[in-house]
Design a protein around this motif. Structure first.
Motif, PDB file in Angstrom:
ATOM      1  N   SER A 135       0.806  -1.461  -0.272  1.00  0.00           N
ATOM      2  CA  SER A 135      -0.645   0.485  -0.219  1.00  0.00           C
ATOM      3  C   SER A 135       0.311   1.646   0.623  1.00  0.00           C
ATOM      4  CB  SER A 135      -0.571   0.387   1.103  1.00  0.00           C
ATOM      5  OG  SER A 135      -0.320   0.010   2.663  1.00  0.00           O
ATOM      6  N   GLY A 136       0.107   2.245  -0.257  1.00  0.00           N
ATOM      7  CA  GLY A 136       0.795   3.950  -0.109  1.00  0.00           C
ATOM      8  C   GLY A 136       1.261   4.077   0.802  1.00  0.00           C
ATOM      9  N   THR A 137       0.449   3.358   1.674  1.00  0.00           N
ATOM     10  CA  THR A 137       0.744   3.735   3.838  1.00  0.00           C
ATOM     11  C   THR A 137       1.376   2.992   3.856  1.00  0.00           C
ATOM     12  OG1 THR A 137      -1.737   3.679   3.876  1.00  0.00           O
ATOM     13  CG2 THR A 137      -0.444   3.961   6.155  1.00  0.00           C
ATOM     14  N   PHE A 175      -4.434  13.563   2.477  1.00  0.00           N
ATOM     15  CA  PHE A 175      -5.338  12.678   2.829  1.00  0.00           C
ATOM     16  C   PHE A 175      -4.505  12.179   4.401  1.00  0.00           C
ATOM     17  CE2 PHE A 175      -5.464   7.848   3.317  1.00  0.00           C
ATOM     18  CZ  PHE A 175      -7.057   7.743   2.952  1.00  0.00           C
ATOM     19  N   ASP A 214       4.644  12.780  -1.091  1.00  0.00           N
ATOM     20  CA  ASP A 214       4.228  12.061  -1.440  1.00  0.00           C
ATOM     21  C   ASP A 214       2.907  12.250  -2.982  1.00  0.00           C
ATOM     22  OD1 ASP A 214       1.462  10.014  -1.727  1.00  0.00           O
ATOM     23  OD2 ASP A 214       0.896  11.539   0.538  1.00  0.00           O
ATOM     24  N   HIS A 255      -1.417  10.789  -6.013  1.00  0.00           N
ATOM     25  CA  HIS A 255      -2.291  12.282  -6.505  1.00  0.00           C
ATOM     26  C   HIS A 255      -1.685  12.423  -7.739  1.00  0.00           C
ATOM     27  CE1 HIS A 255      -5.114  13.451  -2.961  1.00  0.00           C
ATOM     28  NE2 HIS A 255      -5.616  11.816  -3.286  1.00  0.00           N
ATOM     29  N   SER A 299       0.904   6.528  -4.061  1.00  0.00           N
ATOM     30  CA  SER A 299      -0.094   4.565  -4.139  1.00  0.00           C
ATOM     31  C   SER A 299      -0.279   4.503  -5.022  1.00  0.00           C
ATOM     32  CB  SER A 299      -1.592   5.148  -3.434  1.00  0.00           C
ATOM     33  OG  SER A 299      -2.637   4.581  -3.358  1.00  0.00           O
ATOM     34  N   LYS A 347      -6.274   5.444  -8.538  1.00  0.00           N
ATOM     35  CA  LYS A 347      -5.471   5.372  -8.657  1.00  0.00           C
ATOM     36  C   LYS A 347      -5.254   5.926  -9.637  1.00  0.00           C
ATOM     37  CE  LYS A 347      -4.291   7.785  -4.153  1.00  0.00           C
ATOM     38  NZ  LYS A 347      -5.718   6.492  -3.636  1.00  0.00           N
TER      39      LYS A 347
END
Ligand code: PLP
Length: 417
Positions: free
Chosen positions: A71-73, A98, A168, A171, A192, A197
């Motif tokens: 995941s991006g997280t 976000f 980040d 987006h 992400s 996306k």
């Protein structure tokens, strides 16, 4: 204002207007995922589809290292860890993004310090320069809705003050500043690859960096065994940790990456199409002085979302404006949502309730008087997930008509407070 005309006056159609399908799954995507299904559904090293995607992505952005995540997280979590962020050290972050751009900091005991944004939704450089930098280890920025931040000024600022910069880019796949892809400016950049996306595997994330040590620490944080033995030398300080990594598993799913890889080959096509539609919407929006569109000089936006703002000093009521768009059947115009001012969130206000590393009496708090624009932007901005395929021309025309009608009504005072 409830004119159903643009969808032919049929309430059934208005209730369920055509949806902007995303990601667009074509035959190539299906074939890529099926081929991967036959090849392997777990990859323990840096080979196969991981190698293919990582090397494409790093080459595209001219970065030395690429590392996939689930995941991006997870990629952001590893990025923060890789910097050696210690409990009590501060990371400056935009007050509007976000939450996951910033929330992994809490599990490392770091302290986010929120900085206000500008009227385009991105971190405000002037506000950044007013922040006391004592104890600050890093700055994270988000290229919000695909609009590149003023990244040259920001990276210069970080270099001057010896602060790490994390971009980040979740987006902003394919967005460019001064013709250079975002994600090529900071010490580390993260994307992400989640379902909404621009490049998507359904779930996934990727990290890029030029710095060997940051890469190695990010690798060991969420990967272990084969890949670490492959990439961490036996003479390395961390060589004895190769079997276990640092204790977490954040490896990507090969089927997700096969899909993302197939989608990546259509990136330019998606961007050209979004640009085509975005130009039409901007030409219309720019005719109305109560609307603000982002300044894109020097910038190429991927239009992950087409975003605009009802100016704060205008009499037009944004909730009435938005309701009027929905009533016209233009249901995908979106406002509010989970990308929001972080100072409103419980985790930012009271992290000590879930993480024992913090103490209520000494936590500096998320509130800061200087975060007004983030609140205004949150309330007053409207977004559209714009189409990436020209087969939606008919719908784009309907949305343009709906928007024109609502803008005209607003300009004539019909949607005033
Ligand atoms: C700006 C931003 N950062 C980080 C994330 C987290 O990515 P993921 O959902 O892949 O964990 C998202 C996801 O929506 C995002 O929009």
């Amino acid at each position: 204002m409830s004119d159903l005309a643009i969808f032919g006056g049929n309430p059934a159609v208005v209730e369920k207007p055509p949806h902007n399908p995303w990601p667009i799954i074509n035959e190539d995507d299906r074939a890529a995922v099926l081929a991967q299904l036959d090849e392997s559904i777990s990859i323990y090293d840096n080979g196969g589809i991981f190698k293919k995607f990582e090397s494409k992505f790093s080459k595209l952005h001219r970065r030395k290292h690429a590392l996939l995540f689930n995941s991006g997280t997870a990629a952001l979590h590893s990025a923060y860890f890789s910097l050696g962020l210690k409990p009590g050290e501060i990371v400056i972050a935009p007050s509007y993004t976000f939450p996951a751009s910033v929330t992994p900091i809490f599990s490392l005991g770091g302290i986010p310090k929120l900085c206000d944004i500008g009227t385009d939704g991105n971190i405000c450089f002037e506000s950044l320069t007013r922040i006391n930098l004592q104890g600050v280890k890093a700055l994270v920025i988000t290229h919000i809705w695909g609009i590149p931040c003023d990244i040259l000024k920001i990276s210069q600022f970080c270099k001057e003050h010896r602060i790490f910069l994390i971009e980040d880019c979740s987006h902003a796949h394919g967005s460019r500043f001064d013709n250079t892809l975002v994600g090529s400016f900071g010490d580390i950049a993260v994307w992400s690859l989640q379902g909404q996306k621009t490049i998507s595997g359904g779930e996934g994330g990727i990290l890029l960096t030029n710095a060997d040590l940051l890469y190695e620490r990010a690798l060991l944080f969420g990967h272990y065994n084969k890949r670490c033995y492959q990439e961490i030398e036996s003479t390395h300080n961390f060589s004895e940790f190769r079997g276990t990594g640092f204790g977490l598993k954040m490896r990507a799913h090969p089927l997700a990456i096969a899909l993302a890889d197939s989608q990546l080959s259509r990136l330019e096509q998606f961007l050209n199409c979004r640009q085509f539609y975005a130009d039409k919407f901007h030409r219309l929006l720019e005719q109305f002085d109560f609307i603000e569109t982002p300044d894109l000089s020097q910038k190429f936006c991927n239009f992950y979302r087409l975003s605009f703002v009802i100016k704060n000093d205008s009499k037009v009521k944004v909730d009435l404006f938005h309701e009027a768009l929905i009533a016209e059947g233009a249901c995908e115009f979106d406002r509010l949502g989970s990308t929001m001012p972080l100072s409103r969130l419980a985790l930012f206000k009271r992290p000590w309730e879930v993480y024992p590393i913090y103490q209520k009496s000494s936590y500096p708090g998320a509130d800061n008087d200087d975060l007004r624009v983030a609140d205004q932007y949150y309330i007053n901005s409207i977004r559209l997930p714009i189409w990436s395929d020209r087969s939606w021309d008919h719908l784009a025309d309907q949305y343009l008509s709906a928007l024109k009608k609502v803008l005209t009504a607003a300009a004539s005072g019909e949607l005033d407070s």
